[in-house]
Design a protein around this motif. Structure first.
Motif, PDB file in Angstrom:
ATOM      1  N   LEU A 111      -4.682  -2.843  -6.010  1.00  0.00           N
ATOM      2  CA  LEU A 111      -4.799  -2.410  -4.864  1.00  0.00           C
ATOM      3  C   LEU A 111      -5.754  -3.212  -4.406  1.00  0.00           C
ATOM      4  O   LEU A 111      -5.825  -3.486  -2.820  1.00  0.00           O
ATOM      5  N   THR A 112      -6.730  -2.893  -5.084  1.00  0.00           N
ATOM      6  CA  THR A 112      -8.203  -3.076  -4.396  1.00  0.00           C
ATOM      7  C   THR A 112      -8.394  -4.526  -4.560  1.00  0.00           C
ATOM      8  O   THR A 112      -8.581  -5.418  -3.529  1.00  0.00           O
ATOM      9  N   ILE A 113      -7.437  -5.237  -5.697  1.00  0.00           N
ATOM     10  CA  ILE A 113      -7.663  -6.998  -6.142  1.00  0.00           C
ATOM     11  C   ILE A 113      -6.983  -7.165  -5.329  1.00  0.00           C
ATOM     12  O   ILE A 113      -7.476  -8.090  -4.388  1.00  0.00           O
ATOM     13  N   VAL A 114      -5.622  -6.971  -4.764  1.00  0.00           N
ATOM     14  CA  VAL A 114      -4.592  -7.816  -4.293  1.00  0.00           C
ATOM     15  C   VAL A 114      -5.317  -7.956  -2.475  1.00  0.00           C
ATOM     16  O   VAL A 114      -5.535  -8.817  -1.827  1.00  0.00           O
ATOM     17  N   LYS A 115      -6.231  -6.319  -1.962  1.00  0.00           N
ATOM     18  CA  LYS A 115      -6.669  -6.595  -0.373  1.00  0.00           C
ATOM     19  C   LYS A 115      -7.885  -7.269  -0.312  1.00  0.00           C
ATOM     20  O   LYS A 115      -7.323  -7.989   0.854  1.00  0.00           O
ATOM     21  N   GLU A 173       0.761  -1.343   0.031  1.00  0.00           N
ATOM     22  CA  GLU A 173       0.253   0.592   0.302  1.00  0.00           C
ATOM     23  C   GLU A 173       0.939   1.175   0.077  1.00  0.00           C
ATOM     24  O   GLU A 173       0.871   2.026  -0.689  1.00  0.00           O
ATOM     25  N   GLN A 174       1.502   0.948   1.141  1.00  0.00           N
ATOM     26  CA  GLN A 174       2.675   2.510   1.009  1.00  0.00           C
ATOM     27  C   GLN A 174       3.471   2.765  -0.335  1.00  0.00           C
ATOM     28  O   GLN A 174       3.478   4.249  -1.011  1.00  0.00           O
ATOM     29  N   TYR A 175       4.068   1.452  -1.012  1.00  0.00           N
ATOM     30  CA  TYR A 175       4.938   1.672  -2.318  1.00  0.00           C
ATOM     31  C   TYR A 175       3.563   2.368  -3.689  1.00  0.00           C
ATOM     32  O   TYR A 175       4.063   3.568  -3.880  1.00  0.00           O
ATOM     33  N   THR A 176       2.499   1.391  -3.731  1.00  0.00           N
ATOM     34  CA  THR A 176       1.771   2.277  -4.327  1.00  0.00           C
ATOM     35  C   THR A 176       0.865   3.958  -3.904  1.00  0.00           C
ATOM     36  O   THR A 176       0.839   4.600  -5.033  1.00  0.00           O
ATOM     37  N   LYS A 177       1.102   4.059  -2.779  1.00  0.00           N
ATOM     38  CA  LYS A 177       0.810   5.312  -2.570  1.00  0.00           C
ATOM     39  C   LYS A 177       2.262   6.540  -2.887  1.00  0.00           C
ATOM     40  O   LYS A 177       1.678   7.611  -3.921  1.00  0.00           O
ATOM     41  N   VAL A 178       3.637   5.903  -3.040  1.00  0.00           N
ATOM     42  CA  VAL A 178       4.484   6.646  -3.454  1.00  0.00           C
ATOM     43  C   VAL A 178       4.959   6.467  -5.139  1.00  0.00           C
ATOM     44  O   VAL A 178       5.048   7.254  -5.801  1.00  0.00           O
ATOM     45  N   LEU A 227      10.362  -4.637  -1.717  1.00  0.00           N
ATOM     46  CA  LEU A 227       9.714  -3.307  -1.634  1.00  0.00           C
ATOM     47  C   LEU A 227      10.098  -2.289  -0.340  1.00  0.00           C
ATOM     48  O   LEU A 227      10.544  -1.055  -0.383  1.00  0.00           O
ATOM     49  N   ASN A 228      10.680  -2.905   0.436  1.00  0.00           N
ATOM     50  CA  ASN A 228      11.569  -2.084   1.522  1.00  0.00           C
ATOM     51  C   ASN A 228      12.822  -1.278   0.392  1.00  0.00           C
ATOM     52  O   ASN A 228      13.071   0.202   0.819  1.00  0.00           O
ATOM     53  N   ASN A 229      13.593  -2.637  -0.546  1.00  0.00           N
ATOM     54  CA  ASN A 229      14.523  -1.445  -1.304  1.00  0.00           C
ATOM     55  C   ASN A 229      14.009  -0.697  -2.161  1.00  0.00           C
ATOM     56  O   ASN A 229      14.591   0.390  -1.999  1.00  0.00           O
ATOM     57  N   GLU A 230      12.641  -0.801  -2.905  1.00  0.00           N
ATOM     58  CA  GLU A 230      11.696  -0.127  -3.498  1.00  0.00           C
ATOM     59  C   GLU A 230      11.227   1.595  -3.211  1.00  0.00           C
ATOM     60  O   GLU A 230      11.263   2.331  -3.665  1.00  0.00           O
ATOM     61  N   GLN A 231      11.239   1.731  -1.297  1.00  0.00           N
ATOM     62  CA  GLN A 231      10.812   2.572  -0.975  1.00  0.00           C
ATOM     63  C   GLN A 231      11.945   3.110  -0.179  1.00  0.00           C
ATOM     64  O   GLN A 231      11.481   4.650  -0.560  1.00  0.00           O
TER      65      GLN A 231
END
Length: 775
Positions: A153-157, A139-144, A200-204
């Motif tokens: 994101l909705t499908i994943v949730k 979620e944090q990644y999609t915001k950035v 994801l951590n790396n990407e963020q």
């Protein structure tokens, strides 16, 4: 649906620059002829095809080496042929599969594939926590990031299946092909999620850095700091996850090994109880490693594994004769044991003690016994052992605790009925740490060793089927209770004839092989062997003889390699050239009769030896001097002989006042060597009487025996060894106690034939045979 069979044959569609995950739906354009043919094939059957990615995009005709082994079985939902000759398909990923082998490479690629199941698809608290953490980071990644839509994101949730959840996120992240392939290869859902969390951590972090650089923020994170932070976080996550999985798998493996070890019920119950404790312990606690070591010892010990004895007396006799020359008494005892075993099959293992000087083959004989019985062989050396824990083990409360040497030997043997050699049992000592010889009492008692207790194992262990063999140089230093539990088999040493045969048939072939000499390169004559035995060695065994033969082989090798000769013949004449001057004088008998010098026979830890006793009379006041580093027993023998002569001076025609007007000096040469023993009485008395009467002692006579103050001759030990030393020294007559007549049968026939034995019971019977006429 995917075929439920584990393996199946399926057409293969190689993909270029694209990877399809399970649960992924997409359109593909296919143009290669083989790929189109494969699609036409699947449309006629079950609509399923294996999608695997090429390692290199540029290859048009990929082979099996060019394609990743793990791919996705997909269902072709529709197929549309385009005007340009390509085919557009609509596919849905179903299941991971690994290519086992290529079946057909004709019109299209076909493979045999193994369906891969997820290792941990069932929802667990740990898996659910990881899943939530991954969703939060996504979620944090999609915001950035602007690359992922809100619909995705909705499908994943809304997803509840962990495996599908991880695959959809992996498919939507902008990853390199190799990274996606790594995710596809991973069958552990939890590990897959942890990899995605790291990514994801790396990407963020990267996106955050880009944002900070764009806004010209004052504080910037250096690349090295970023990498350090990422590595440390990755290590922490992997360590936490790995420890949990490792402990679970480890406990399961230990439980399986305990069940397979076939322990006694009480031991198995204790092992499972300790395993439950181990499972509940923190991994980093000190007791955890101690308990793990203890469980390892329990499962590695042989509890029921047993080798089958080859109870063939004839074969065993052939093996013993093949490995050793002579030693008939030992071989006979082993064959007796085998014969009884063949009849009863229940005889408890005997405890044999091979006692004799160094180099006579005690250790190698034990190895041959094991070979003749077809049993495993294990050896431990007890020389210098002074701690009881070496035998019984340490208690587990101590740091670095481990089982004793007995249990360690049983683990090494791998069976409950090995031949177990306790080497140098006479060289144990004791101090404040306990008495190891006392600990061996339980080990070597057939009535007790079926429940031997080791302090570390803490559970009874059955040693009753073990055949214990011990070796000793001197049984006099073995404590009485321990000696009582063993059957003593003396190995006195070898005669000259036996040594020559051993050198010829055993030692020389072995040394020639070790030194790279073929059969024709070195030839040793029997006369040369005899000379080496007589003049270059003085021992009961053959260890020094083997060293001399090794020296001769080295000299021969040098001669051959240097090109002087192609073949070396060692004869009696060239022995000195090869080995140097003789080191010993063969035949220690006196050259002529001597007054005041008698030859005694001694028994030492190295076999038998001759002992010259000299007496000197000089004017004085009756002082008796003893030299030659004598022990208390020999000093007492000299005093007893002195007192006897004083009491019988008239019968012996000796001046009754000799003790008042003469000083007497008794000396035993080689003063640096300690000497003691209860068999020098008649030798000292004879030398004293010879010196006081002037009658010479016959040069070819040797004697042994203790005497009383009344002149009675007492029996001695080691007659066989003493006879062999007399034979080696060139003596012709031996005076021995009458009570030792029964021991004559132990003397080798070749020695007995060359010696004349005179049996005496009183000193009066000794003198006529030992002393000549006064000159």
């Amino acid at each position: 649906m995917v075929d439920t069979a584990t393996k199946r044959q399926i057409p293969l569609l190689p993909l270029r620059g694209l990877l399809v995950f399970p649960a992924m739906v997409l359109h593909l354009d296919v143009g290669r002829a083989k790929s189109v043919q494969a699609l036409e094939q699947v449309m006629e059957h079950d609509h399923q095809i294996l999608l695997a990615t090429q390692k290199e995009i540029s290859i048009d005709e990929p082979t099996k080496e060019d394609i990743y082994t793990v791919g996705t079985i997909a269902k072709v939902k529709s197929l549309l042929k385009l005007p340009n000759g390509t085919v557009r398909i609509h596919v849905e990923g179903l299941k991971r599969a690994r290519i086992e082998q290529f079946v057909d490479e004709g019109d299209f690629l076909q493979v045999e594939a193994l369906l891969l199941e997820d290792e941990d698809s069932q929802m667990t608290p740990q898996l659910e926590a990881t899943m939530r953490n991954l969703l939060k980071m996504f979620e944090q990644y999609t915001k950035v990031s602007k690359k992922i839509s809100a619909d995705t994101l909705t499908i994943v949730k809304d997803m509840t299946d962990p495996s599908q959840f991880a695959d959809v996120i992996g498919a939507n992240l902008p990853l390199k092909l190799a990274q996606k392939q790594e995710l596809l290869d991973t069958t552990s859902v939890e590990k897959r999620m942890m990899t995605l969390i790291d990514i994801l951590n790396n990407e963020q972090e990267v996106l955050g850095l880009e944002k900070k650089i764009g806004q010209r923020v004052k504080k910037s994170m250096e690349k090295t700091q970023k990498e350090y932070y990422l590595r440390e976080q990755m290590k922490a996550i992997q360590k936490e996850l790995g420890d949990k999985e490792g402990r679970t798998g480890e406990v399961a493996s230990l439980r399986e090994r305990i069940e397979k070890a076939e322990m006694p019920p009480s031991v198995e119950e204790k092992a499972l109880k300790e395993l439950d404790r181990y499972e509940k312990m923190p991994p980093n606690s000190a007791e955890s490693s101690v308990l793990r070591n203890y469980l390892d010892w329990l499962v590695q010990l042989p509890w029921t594994t047993e080798t089958e004895d080859q109870l063939d007396v004839i074969r065993a006799e052939e093996i013993l004769n093949e490995d050793h020359y002579g030693l008939e008494k030992v071989k006979e005892r082993v064959l007796e044991y085998l014969a009884v075993q063949q009849l009863t099959r229940e005889l408890k293992g005997p405890i044999l003690c091979l006692a004799g000087p160094p180099g006579v083959g005690k250790t190698s004989l034990a190895r041959s016994i094991a070979r003749s019985l077809n049993r495993h062989f294990v050896r431990i050396s007890l020389g210098g052992v002074r701690d009881e824990a070496e035998i019984r083990g340490h208690r587990r409360t101590y740091v670095g605790a481990m089982p004793g040497r007995i249990i360690q030997g049983m683990k090494k043997a791998g069976s409950i009925n090995p031949v177990f050699l306790l080497d140098e049992i006479d060289k144990m000592a004791n101090d404040f740490r306990g008495d190891p010889s006392a600990a061996l009492l339980e080990v070597l008692d057939p009535e007790q060793n079926n429940s031997f207790s080791d302090h570390y194992i803490e559970e009874p262990y059955d040693l009753s089927k073990v055949m214990f063999v011990t070796t000793a140089n001197n049984i006099n230093t073995i404590p009485g209770p321990l000696l009582d539990r063993m059957e003593i088999i003396p190995i006195a040493g070898y005669t000259e004839v036996e040594k020559i045969q051993i050198a010829k048939n055993y030692l020389l072939p072995k040394q020639k092989k070790d030194h790279g000499l073929s059969k024709g390169m070195l030839q040793v004559k029997d006369t040369a062997l005899q000379k080496i035995v007589r003049y270059y060695t003085r021992e009961a065994g053959v260890r020094s003889l083997e060293r001399q033969l090794a020296s001769a082989c080295r000299k021969a090798a040098k001669i051959i390699v240097s090109g002087e000769k192609k073949r070396v013949i060692l004869t009696e004449r060239v022995v000195e050239d090869m080995l140097g001057k003789p080191r010993f004088r063969y035949g220690l008998a006196e050259v002529e009769d001597q007054v005041g010098a008698a030859t005694g026979l001694a028994y030492t830890t190295a076999g038998g030896d001759t002992l010259s006793i000299e007496v000197s009379i000089s004017p004085g006041k009756g002082k008796l001097t003893l030299t030659g580093k004598l022990g208390d027993v020999m000093k007492e023998s000299a005093q007893a002989a002195f007192s006897y002569i004083r009491s019988r001076s008239e019968e012996l025609e000796i001046d009754p006042g000799f003790n008042e007007n003469s000083d007497i000096h008794i000396h035993v040469p080689e003063g640096a060597t300690p000497k003691d023993g209860p068999s020098a009485g008649i030798t000292m008395a004879t030398a004293l009487i010879s010196a006081l009467t002037g009658r010479p002692v016959k040069k070819e006579v040797g004697m042994t025996g203790e005497m009383t103050l009344r002149g009675r001759v007492l029996p001695i030990g080691g007659l066989k060894e003493k006879s062999m030393s007399a034979h080696r020294a060139g003596l012709k007559t031996i005076i021995i106690p009458k009570d030792n007549e029964k021991d004559l049968e132990e003397v080798p026939e070749s020695v007995r034939a060359d010696l004349e034995y005179i049996l005496v019971s009183h000193l009066d019977e000794v003198l006529p045979h030992a002393l000549g006429e006064k000159q």
